[in-house]
Design an enzyme around this catalytic site. Structure first.
Site, PDB file in Angstrom:
ATOM      1  N   CYS A 133       0.803  -1.219   0.000  1.00 38.13           N
ATOM      2  CA  CYS A 133       0.000   0.000   0.000  1.00 38.13           C
ATOM      3  C   CYS A 133       0.842   1.278   0.000  1.00 38.13           C
ATOM      4  O   CYS A 133       1.400   1.647  -1.023  1.00 38.13           O
ATOM      5  CB  CYS A 133      -1.008  -0.034   1.143  1.00 38.13           C
ATOM      6  SG  CYS A 133      -2.395   1.083   0.835  1.00 38.13           S
ATOM      7  N   ARG A 172     -12.320   6.485  -1.170  1.00 33.42           N
ATOM      8  CA  ARG A 172     -11.381   5.415  -0.857  1.00 33.42           C
ATOM      9  C   ARG A 172     -11.831   4.100  -1.498  1.00 33.42           C
ATOM     10  O   ARG A 172     -13.026   3.830  -1.626  1.00 33.42           O
ATOM     11  CB  ARG A 172     -11.270   5.223   0.656  1.00 33.42           C
ATOM     12  CG  ARG A 172     -10.715   6.421   1.381  1.00 33.42           C
ATOM     13  CD  ARG A 172     -10.375   6.081   2.820  1.00 33.42           C
ATOM     14  NE  ARG A 172      -9.166   5.288   2.908  1.00 33.42           N
ATOM     15  CZ  ARG A 172      -7.938   5.799   2.815  1.00 33.42           C
ATOM     16  NH1 ARG A 172      -7.759   7.078   2.624  1.00 33.42           N
ATOM     17  NH2 ARG A 172      -6.886   5.023   2.911  1.00 33.42           N
ATOM     18  N   HIS A 229      -3.488  -5.492   2.262  1.00 32.10           N
ATOM     19  CA  HIS A 229      -3.198  -5.627   3.685  1.00 32.10           C
ATOM     20  C   HIS A 229      -3.864  -6.916   4.144  1.00 32.10           C
ATOM     21  O   HIS A 229      -4.235  -7.760   3.374  1.00 32.10           O
ATOM     22  CB  HIS A 229      -3.834  -4.471   4.476  1.00 32.10           C
ATOM     23  CG  HIS A 229      -3.293  -3.128   4.173  1.00 32.10           C
ATOM     24  ND1 HIS A 229      -2.114  -2.660   4.687  1.00 32.10           N
ATOM     25  CD2 HIS A 229      -3.794  -2.117   3.424  1.00 32.10           C
ATOM     26  CE1 HIS A 229      -1.910  -1.424   4.288  1.00 32.10           C
ATOM     27  NE2 HIS A 229      -2.909  -1.058   3.515  1.00 32.10           N
TER      28      HIS A 229
HETATM   29  N1  GLN Z   1      -2.225   6.895   2.132  1.00 30.30           N
HETATM   30  C1  GLN Z   1      -2.192   5.916   1.072  1.00 30.30           C
HETATM   31  C2  GLN Z   1      -3.547   5.767   0.362  1.00 30.30           C
HETATM   32  O1  GLN Z   1      -4.582   5.891   0.983  1.00 30.30           O
HETATM   33  C3  GLN Z   1      -1.725   4.601   1.600  1.00 30.30           C
HETATM   34  C4  GLN Z   1      -2.636   4.051   2.646  1.00 30.30           C
HETATM   35  C5  GLN Z   1      -2.285   2.673   3.071  1.00 30.30           C
HETATM   36  O2  GLN Z   1      -1.111   2.306   3.178  1.00 30.30           O
HETATM   37  N2  GLN Z   1      -3.320   1.891   3.360  1.00 30.30           N
HETATM   38  O3  GLN Z   1      -3.571   5.494  -0.825  1.00 30.30           O
END
Ligand code: GLN
Length: 239
Positions: free
Chosen positions: A93, A126, A189
């Protein structure tokens, strides 16, 4: 046989249990009698690339990513040389985004490490949820959880897998992650490795091959790992 895992900045990059990836690597090495040496690096430490076999970068929020990005740009050439020399990297990520030329925080473009010619744009919505990929390289499905604003463009690089369910690199391409030499970037993740023992063993195998020459790993009993993996596959695909 000893394999050294460099865990970069566990205090800054550790979203959604990413440190579990280190636990999975260590567990699967130790079960086979391979000495697993984990070095946790702090932000001011100098990374010993010569004695690193697997380098792990987890995910982080915007603030932590900025700190890590600015520090890593100081030794970016060494990381690039490590990658080109077939060093193993797993970057999840935020760590995945850092490997590229740039990533975005809202309208702001942040220059990243330029280790790979990939770049990340920004989505106000998101991309969140469980995700399943089909990996041709591994001949199996990879399961995980994604939560990112970043929209990754991997250009002509090979993806880690084809999205069966979930968003992946950018919600449009139908692919997730990237593979270049022994470097893997992914939005997954969960953490990624405990639920995907085939991928864990792939990384271990590549690290051993580089340091000691090609060897076949002994089989382990993956009953519990497969239960976790198959539960997610079954939940979303019915398979
Ligand atoms: N801030 C980055 C995004 O939202 C990475 C977030 C994360 O590692 N989950 O794309």
């Amino acid at each position: 046989m000893k394999i050294t895992v460099a865990h970069l900045y566990p205090d800054l990059l550790n979203l959604y249990g990413d440190t579990g990836n280190i636990t999975a690597l260590v567990y699967r090495m130790q079960k086979r009698g391979i000495e697993a040496n984990v070095v946790n690096y702090g932000i001011n430490d100098e990374v010993d690339f010569d004695n690193t076999d697997i380098l792990f970068l987890g995910g982080g929020s915007d603030k932590e990513m900025r700190i890590v990005c600015s520090r890593m740009r100081e030794y970016r050439d060494k990381l690039k040389a490590y990658v080109e020399d077939d060093g193993c990297v797993l970057a999840v990520c935020g760590g995945y985004q850092l490997l590229g030329t740039s990533y975005m925080i809202g309208d702001e473009t942040v220059n990243a490490l330029e280790v790979l010619s990939i770049s990340s744009a920004y989505s106000p919505d998101r991309l969140i949820g469980d995700i399943i990929l089909q990996s041709d390289l591994l001949g199996t499905k990879i399961v995980g959880f994604e939560n990112h604003n970043g929209l990754m463009d991997i250009g002509d690089y090979a993806p880690l897998g084809k999205v069966i369910c979930g968003h992946g690199n950018n919600g449009k391409s139908g692919y997730e992650g990237v593979i270049y030499k022994n470097t893997i970037g992914s939005y997954l993740h969960g953490p990624l490795l405990p639920k995907n023992p085939v991928l864990t063993d792939y990384i271990i195998t590549k690290s051993i091959e580089k340091r000691y020459g090609l060897q076949t790993l002994t089989e382990l009993d993956d009953n519990f790992e497969n239960l976790a993996h198959d539960y997610i596959v079954n939940k979303y695909t019915g398979d």
